[in-house]
Scaffold this active site. Structure first.
Site, mmCIF file in Angstrom:
data_model
loop_
_atom_site.group_PDB
_atom_site.id
_atom_site.type_symbol
_atom_site.label_atom_id
_atom_site.label_comp_id
_atom_site.label_asym_id
_atom_site.label_seq_id
_atom_site.Cartn_x
_atom_site.Cartn_y
_atom_site.Cartn_z
ATOM 1 N N HIS A 46 78.403 65.766 42.333
ATOM 2 C CA HIS A 46 77.864 64.995 41.214
ATOM 3 C C HIS A 46 76.495 65.536 40.783
ATOM 4 C CE1 HIS A 46 76.338 62.973 44.895
ATOM 5 N NE2 HIS A 46 75.228 62.876 44.195
ATOM 6 N N THR A 58 79.223 61.426 38.090
ATOM 7 C CA THR A 58 80.182 62.524 38.201
ATOM 8 C C THR A 58 80.780 62.802 36.833
ATOM 9 O OG1 THR A 58 80.776 61.840 40.445
ATOM 10 C CG2 THR A 58 82.263 63.371 39.330
#
Length: 283
Positions: free
Chosen positions: A85, A103
């Protein structure tokens, strides 16, 4: 005799020119193939925040918005490993700095851009920042971040337990697996929400299920389902996991991502069903 010698010289020169041209052409072709097959350099910096321009902001539902940001060039890749992420920086309603992980739903194969699908919370500090963003504004991003590392074929199958916005890493991983022709991993996803309207990326998920019916299975669970509903009802139970996820085995892994109470309950269910800690990963 001089005429024949002249002809021989001309032929030799022509052949030399042809050889040089052929070699140059081959070298050009090699360089072109090499450059086209070379993986684009990532745009992220794990230590410093970088700015990315917002070019599209689209309301998907009453509390979900999709943001599209452009990268420096049309052939640039974000440079985010599968399942990891980014950290986004903004300001809350009081003007205080806030940093939160997200993300992207795009992959590095989506060149020139990245997208975030974000659920807006009325009191969310970073939600305030995204709510205030306008097309043309810049978002501060740092990364990649995360402990998850994926290599094609590292497991036979994934079971995924997602709740709410916890679907985004699952969606990213699922896309990466299924869009790779050399990856035969199967994916079994249980996705829980409160209401039907809360389901993120439903159109995309249903499309994936239709495109890869033998490799991707999804089971929706709603706390407050509509009158007509053929999915699960209530909270994700042990029975649902038993039915819709791969059985405990050394060559499978169960991924989970959701609100803390859900993650805790899922960990207990998995332990009771015989899934070892090595068979689990929590985002």
């Amino acid at each position: 005799m001089e005429f024949l010698q002249g002809q021989s010289t001309e032929k030799a020169m022509a052949m030399a020119v042809a050889v040089v041209a052929l070699a140059a052409g081959a070298a050009f072709l090699f360089l072109r193939i090499s450059s086209s097959s070379k993986k684009p350099k990532g745009c992220l910096d794990p230590e410093n925040f970088k700015e990315f321009k917002l070019v599209e902001k689209r309301q998907i539902s009453h509390n979900v918005v999709k943001f599209r940001f452009v990268l420096p060039t049309l052939t640039s890749a974000l440079g985010l490993p599968i399942g990891q992420h980014i950290s986004c920086r903004g300001q809350d309603a009081a003007g205080e700095e806030v940093i939160k992980p997200y993300t992207p739903t795009t992959l590095d194969s989506d060149l020139g851009r990245f997208e975030l699908v974000i659920k807006m919370y009325p009191q969310g500090r970073m939600s305030h920042h995204f709510r205030e963003m306008k097309v043309g504004d810049y978002l501060s991003v740092r990364g990649p971040k995360g402990r998850f590392k994926y290599q094609p074929g590292q497991v036979r199958a994934f079971g995924m337990l997602a709740g709410g916005s916890g679907i985004t890493p699952m969606f990213q991983i699922t896309r990466a697996i299924l869009e790779n022709p050399n990856d035969n991993t199967k994916v079994h996803l249980i996705y829980a929400n409160v209401t039907y309207e809360d389901i993120l990326l439903k159109e995309e998920l249903d499309s994936i299920a239709e495109t890869y019916p033998d490799r991707f299975k999804i089971y929706y669970v709603l706390n407050q389902p509509p009158e007509v509903w053929n999915g699960g009802v209530g909270f994700v139970s042990r029975e649902m996991i038993l039915t819709h996820c791969p059985a405990p085995s050394a060559d499978i892994q169960i991924l989970r991502c959701g609100p803390p109470p859900m993650n805790k309950a899922m960990a207990e269910h998995l332990e009771n069903l015989g899934y070892t800690k090595e068979m689990q990963f929590q985002f």
